[in-house]
Scaffold this active site. Structure first.
Site, short mmCIF file in Angstrom:
data_model
loop_
_atom_site.label_atom_id
_atom_site.label_comp_id
_atom_site.label_asym_id
_atom_site.label_seq_id
_atom_site.Cartn_x
_atom_site.Cartn_y
_atom_site.Cartn_z
N SER A 166 0.80 -1.22 0.00
CA SER A 166 0.00 0.00 0.00
C SER A 166 0.84 1.27 0.00
O SER A 166 0.31 2.36 -0.27
CB SER A 166 -0.94 0.02 1.21
OG SER A 166 -0.20 0.07 2.42
N ASN B 142 7.19 -8.50 0.72
CA ASN B 142 7.70 -7.19 1.11
C ASN B 142 7.19 -6.72 2.46
O ASN B 142 7.76 -5.82 3.07
CB ASN B 142 7.32 -6.17 0.03
CG ASN B 142 7.65 -4.75 0.43
OD1 ASN B 142 8.81 -4.34 0.44
ND2 ASN B 142 6.62 -3.97 0.78
N ILE C 264 16.22 4.27 1.36
CA ILE C 264 15.26 4.60 0.31
C ILE C 264 14.31 5.67 0.83
O ILE C 264 13.84 5.60 1.97
CB ILE C 264 14.47 3.34 -0.11
CG1 ILE C 264 15.43 2.21 -0.50
CG2 ILE C 264 13.52 3.67 -1.26
CD1 ILE C 264 16.35 2.53 -1.66
N TYR D 108 15.33 -5.98 14.18
CA TYR D 108 15.07 -5.83 12.76
C TYR D 108 16.18 -6.48 11.94
O TYR D 108 15.91 -7.23 10.98
CB TYR D 108 14.96 -4.34 12.43
CG TYR D 108 14.84 -4.03 10.95
CD1 TYR D 108 13.61 -4.12 10.30
CD2 TYR D 108 15.96 -3.61 10.22
CE1 TYR D 108 13.49 -3.82 8.95
CE2 TYR D 108 15.84 -3.30 8.87
CZ TYR D 108 14.62 -3.41 8.24
OH TYR D 108 14.50 -3.11 6.91
#
Length: 254
Positions: A16, A91, A190, A157
């Protein structure tokens, strides 16, 4: 030039916003039938509408990647709507920070549940359809953080992103006989929505640390994914593709 994905069925999780949305849009532009999966039904629908507005084919779906039943329903829906599943881009992920002294077991488990368990459930649920495809593709969205670099506050993470690569290598061997490839993208910094609150000065310092002089765009990752999904990448499996503008190259920062 890569062969277009015309008529291929692609499932993109975490689609999304950010990298996932760019991947879903790029697949749609290439002629794929895209299942846009997100936690929020409204967000999935909005991203799906963007693909359709450009002339693509897409369906939205809300799913909790931690829930085996929800993920299985996702695969069943994609196969029913699109006549099978040719590719999966795993993802979906979360990125809360926590330092070791303050990190709770719940924070560690939640990170693992979404980033690793969710990836596993996504791949497993789609496997029968990927095996039936003549061009089965799995792309995992890892990170430079964990496999190559570290960052304070990101140990949980980083562990999940490094864990993805262990999964990838063994899965690639298991599925090679079925003609299904398994590869991973390792993005650097990014410019996604998650960086917007960090401030212009911080973003400028991040960009300055990249040899190419700028943060990456979600489309940079999408282009790499398109390559790994392509017919031309048929002989690549169990590999990682770093897309970081050279961020991990310097031995020391000036």
């Amino acid at each position: 030039m890569l062969t277009p994905l015309t008529g291929r069925s692609v499932v993109v999780t975490g689609a999304s916003k950010g990298i996932g949305r760019a991947v879903a849009q790029a697949c749609g532009r290439q002629g794929a039938k895209v299942l846009v999966v997100a936690r929020s039904a409204d967000a999935a629908a909005e991203a799906c509408d963007g693909i359709i507005a450009e002339g693509g084919t897409a369906r939205p779906l809300a799913a909790d990647m931690r829930d085996p039943a929800a993920v299985q329903a996702m695969a069943d829906y994609a196969a029913r709507e699109f006549g099978g599943i040719d590719a999966v881009v795993a993802n979906a992920g979360i990125y809360p920070t926590a330092f070791l002294d303050d990190m709770t077991v719940e924070q560690w488990d939640d990170m693992s549940a979404v980033n690793l368990r969710g990836m596993f459930l996504t791949v497993k649920s789609c496997l029968p359809h990927l095996r039936a495809s003549d061009q089965g593709r799995i792309v995992l969205m890892s990170s430079i953080t964990g496999p190559i670099t570290g960052n304070p506050g990101d140990s949980h993470y980083a562990a999940t992103k490094a864990g993805m690569l262990g999964f990838m290598r063994s899965a690639a061997l298991e599925l090679a006989g079925d003609g299904v490839t398994v590869n991973a993208i390792l993005p650097g910094n990014i410019a996604t929505e998650g960086l917007e609150d960090l401030g212009d000065d911080y973003l400028a310092r991040m960009a300055a640390s990249v040899p190419l002089g700028a943060l990456g765009e979600p489309e940079d990752i999408a282009h790499a994914v398109l390559f790994l999904l392509s017919r031309e990448a048929r002989y690549i499996t169990g590999q990682t593709l770093v897309v970081d503008g050279g961020q991990t190259l310097p031995e020391a920062r000036a």
